[in-house]
Design a protein around this motif. Structure first.
Motif, PDB file in Angstrom:
ATOM      1  N   LYS A  81     -16.301  44.761   4.081  1.00  0.00           N
ATOM      2  CA  LYS A  81     -16.738  43.363   3.981  1.00  0.00           C
ATOM      3  C   LYS A  81     -16.704  42.841   2.553  1.00  0.00           C
ATOM      4  O   LYS A  81     -17.089  41.699   2.299  1.00  0.00           O
ATOM      5  CB  LYS A  81     -18.164  43.219   4.528  1.00  0.00           C
ATOM      6  CG  LYS A  81     -18.360  43.756   5.943  1.00  0.00           C
ATOM      7  CD  LYS A  81     -17.507  43.015   6.941  1.00  0.00           C
ATOM      8  CE  LYS A  81     -17.705  43.567   8.359  1.00  0.00           C
ATOM      9  NZ  LYS A  81     -16.745  42.971   9.310  1.00  0.00           N
ATOM     10  N   GLY A  82     -16.289  43.630   1.596  1.00  0.00           N
ATOM     11  CA  GLY A  82     -16.257  43.230   0.186  1.00  0.00           C
ATOM     12  C   GLY A  82     -16.194  44.463  -0.693  1.00  0.00           C
ATOM     13  O   GLY A  82     -15.891  45.571  -0.213  1.00  0.00           O
ATOM     14  N   GLN A 144     -11.542  40.046   0.422  1.00  0.00           N
ATOM     15  CA  GLN A 144     -12.798  39.552   0.999  1.00  0.00           C
ATOM     16  C   GLN A 144     -13.649  38.869  -0.072  1.00  0.00           C
ATOM     17  O   GLN A 144     -14.294  37.855   0.195  1.00  0.00           O
ATOM     18  CB  GLN A 144     -13.580  40.719   1.612  1.00  0.00           C
ATOM     19  CG  GLN A 144     -12.905  41.372   2.807  1.00  0.00           C
ATOM     20  CD  GLN A 144     -13.225  40.676   4.113  1.00  0.00           C
ATOM     21  OE1 GLN A 144     -13.845  39.633   4.127  1.00  0.00           O
ATOM     22  NE2 GLN A 144     -12.815  41.265   5.222  1.00  0.00           N
ATOM     23  N   GLU A 145     -13.656  39.417  -1.270  1.00  0.00           N
ATOM     24  CA  GLU A 145     -14.435  38.817  -2.361  1.00  0.00           C
ATOM     25  C   GLU A 145     -13.864  37.454  -2.762  1.00  0.00           C
ATOM     26  O   GLU A 145     -14.610  36.541  -3.114  1.00  0.00           O
ATOM     27  CB  GLU A 145     -14.442  39.748  -3.583  1.00  0.00           C
ATOM     28  CG  GLU A 145     -15.202  41.057  -3.386  1.00  0.00           C
ATOM     29  CD  GLU A 145     -16.715  40.869  -3.398  1.00  0.00           C
ATOM     30  OE1 GLU A 145     -17.179  39.806  -3.836  1.00  0.00           O
ATOM     31  OE2 GLU A 145     -17.425  41.797  -2.965  1.00  0.00           O
ATOM     32  N   THR A 148     -11.551  32.985   1.901  1.00  0.00           N
ATOM     33  CA  THR A 148     -10.425  32.545   2.741  1.00  0.00           C
ATOM     34  C   THR A 148      -9.564  31.483   2.058  1.00  0.00           C
ATOM     35  O   THR A 148      -8.435  31.253   2.473  1.00  0.00           O
ATOM     36  CB  THR A 148     -10.952  31.975   4.069  1.00  0.00           C
ATOM     37  OG1 THR A 148     -11.900  30.924   3.783  1.00  0.00           O
ATOM     38  CG2 THR A 148     -11.650  33.053   4.885  1.00  0.00           C
TER      39      THR A 148
END
Length: 514
Positions: A81-82, A144-145, A148
């Motif tokens: 997720k990051g 992810q960091e 989008t």
């Protein structure tokens, strides 16, 4: 003759009498000393069956089905997720799906900061380390960091080898996919929630029995009021392509007729609507207004749209309505013209360049032609951030006899910032396996995780992760919800890992064709 008849509740004996009646023999049913005509008993049974059927048909039919909620497909790196960093940039030991690799994650965090400050365009990064040490996960963590709004284009080195398109063309296409353009423009639009959508038909001008759409009546509603519009039939095609329905919030550009579906009106938030992407509030102001439209496109979108232009669309409109033609090359002349227009928009303040990330995995699969092209492309003013990844040591550059670190020519290596990933220890492997079990919604005890950690040390982490799902299937077959060590031992005996398979090949080399 004696026949045994088995009914739902009784076992009865049927005997044939010695006399006949009419054209055929009459059968009698003997039960507890009483004699009844067999045919009348049969008809009563038929009537009872029909009454039961009528009662069943009158009941409301309700069946249980599986949930219609869309499940997310679980992939190899779904849990990432990051980068899992603190505000100071220091790596948290276990965060955002990452375990270990503290130095690599902190280096990746600095890269993210440089990308956000637009200070890394035209530079490249190399993730180097043994197989299964989190190189792809690190690249995905960086994406992810970034969020989008920053383009992230992943590819594999072997993708450049195509029978239809040159290698350098494939690289250029992916380069331009990774360069975003954020266009801000004040446009005259009609915006609102669709209250009516009625296509009007007329007789076809070509004759025959067919009918054609002459115009479309559409109703749009905002907080201040409503308007009914009569639209050109070409705009109706755009409405169909955007899958616009009553209750959607849209805007239609007055000049070009381009249609954009913003989302579903939040007035329908309680509706059971699986197709709604997102709910948006009812637009404020009048239906007809001037509005600043912010659109995010990539340079490749502009290339493809202008190589095969669509009627009624300008280059600033979203490219969602493009057809997908057969793979063909886009000429350099067209790209140069688009670059001129893009640079003019940037100078005028209409557009903003957003350098994204091009991630090339297995970079050692590229050859000298590709590496020479990358050297030149990285010097371009319109260049993304390029991240390479490889698990090779000192080896030959593909297509040559020249040896080089990671299979990359030394002149390109000089341009790269290299981040090294380290092999995971036993405790880190167990933590990663626990995270994967949680993502896959598997119940597993600590003893089983420790056993999988041992397998990961002997074989590889990837092999240990791959045994999780088969282990859960075996557990369910054995009537258990939780995976135990015995299930994993059974699965481990069924599947070979890469090392044991290679050892077996060496021992039984004479049985195989070489």
């Amino acid at each position: 003759m004696v026949v045994e008849v088995v009914d739902e509740t009784l076992t009865l004996i049927v005997t044939r009498n010695s006399f006949t009646h009419g054209s055929g023999a009459i059968f009698y049913l003997s039960k507890l000393g009483e004699t009844t005509n067999l045919f009348s008993a049969f008809h009563r049974q038929q009537r009872r069956r029909k009454r039961r059927q009528r009662r069943n048909t009158n009941k409301m039919k309700i069946e249980e089905v599986q949930s219609t909620t869309k499940k997310q497909r679980i992939a190899t790196h779904t849990h990432i997720k990051g980068l899992g960093l603190e505000a100071t940039g220091k790596a948290i030991p276990l965060a955002a799906g990452f375990v270990g690799q503290a130095a690599a994650r902190e280096a990746g965090g600095l890269v993210v900061d440089m990308i956000r400050q637009k200070k890394m365009a035209g530079r490249a990064l190399l993730l180097a380390g043994p197989p299964g040490t989190g190189k792809t996960a690190l690249a995905l963590g960086i994406s992810q960091e970034l969020g989008t709004k920053v383009p992230f284009c992943p590819m594999v080195g072997s993708e450049v080898y195509s029978s239809e398109v040159k290698k350098t063309e494939v690289l250029m296409e992916n380069f331009r996919r990774a360069i975003g353009l954020r266009i801000k423009e004040n446009k005259e639009v009609y915006e609102g929630e669709v209250t009516e959508l009625s296509p009007e038909e007329t007789e076809s001008v070509t004759g025959g029995y067919g009918k054609a759409i002459s115009h479309v009546i559409i109703g749009l509603k905002t907080v201040k009021g409503t308007k009914q519009l009569k639209l050109d039939p070409t705009i109706y095609d755009a409405l169909i392509k955007e899958k616009v329905a009553v209750g959607d919030v849209i805007y239609v550009e007055a000049n070009s007729g381009a249609v954009k579906r913003v989302g579903r009106s939040d007035a329908f938030a309680t509706e059971f609507d699986l197709e709604a992407e997102e709910y948006v509030p009812l637009p404020k102001g009048e239906v007809h207004k001037k509005k600043e439209i912010v659109q995010d496109v990539t340079l490749h979108d502009l290339d493809a749209a202008n190589a095969r232009p669509q009627g009624g669309q300008d280059i600033l409109s979203l490219m969602g309505q493009m057809m997908k033609p057969r793979k063909t090359e886009i000429t350099d002349k067209l790209r140069q013209e688009i670059n001129k227009v893009v640079n003019r928009y940037i100078d005028e303040g209409v557009a903003e360049l957003v350098p994204g990330v091009l991630f090339i995995d297995e970079v050692h699969m590229l050859d000298m032609e590709c590496f020479s092209y990358l050297n030149r492309a990285l010097e371009s003013s319109l260049s993304p951030i390029v991240i390479f990844a490889t698990n090779r040591g000192i080896c030959n550059v593909r297509g040559t006899d020249m040896t080089s670190p990671h299979g990359i020519p030394v002149d390109l290596l000089d341009r790269l910032v290299i981040i090294r990933t380290e092999t995971y220890g036993p405790a880190e492997m167990i933590q990663i396996l626990a995270i994967r079990a949680q993502v896959e919604e598997l119940s597993i005890d600590e003893e089983s995780l420790a056993y999988l950690g041992e397998i990961g040390q002997e074989a590889s982490l990837r092999h240990a992760v791959q045994l999780l799902t088969p282990g859960s299937v075996v557990a369910k077959m054995n009537g258990r919800e939780s995976v135990c060590k015995a299930d994993l031992e059974e699965v481990s005996s069924l599947y070979l890992n890469a090392k044991s398979s290679a050892k077996l090949l060496q021992e039984q080399q004479d049985r195989y064709i070489s």
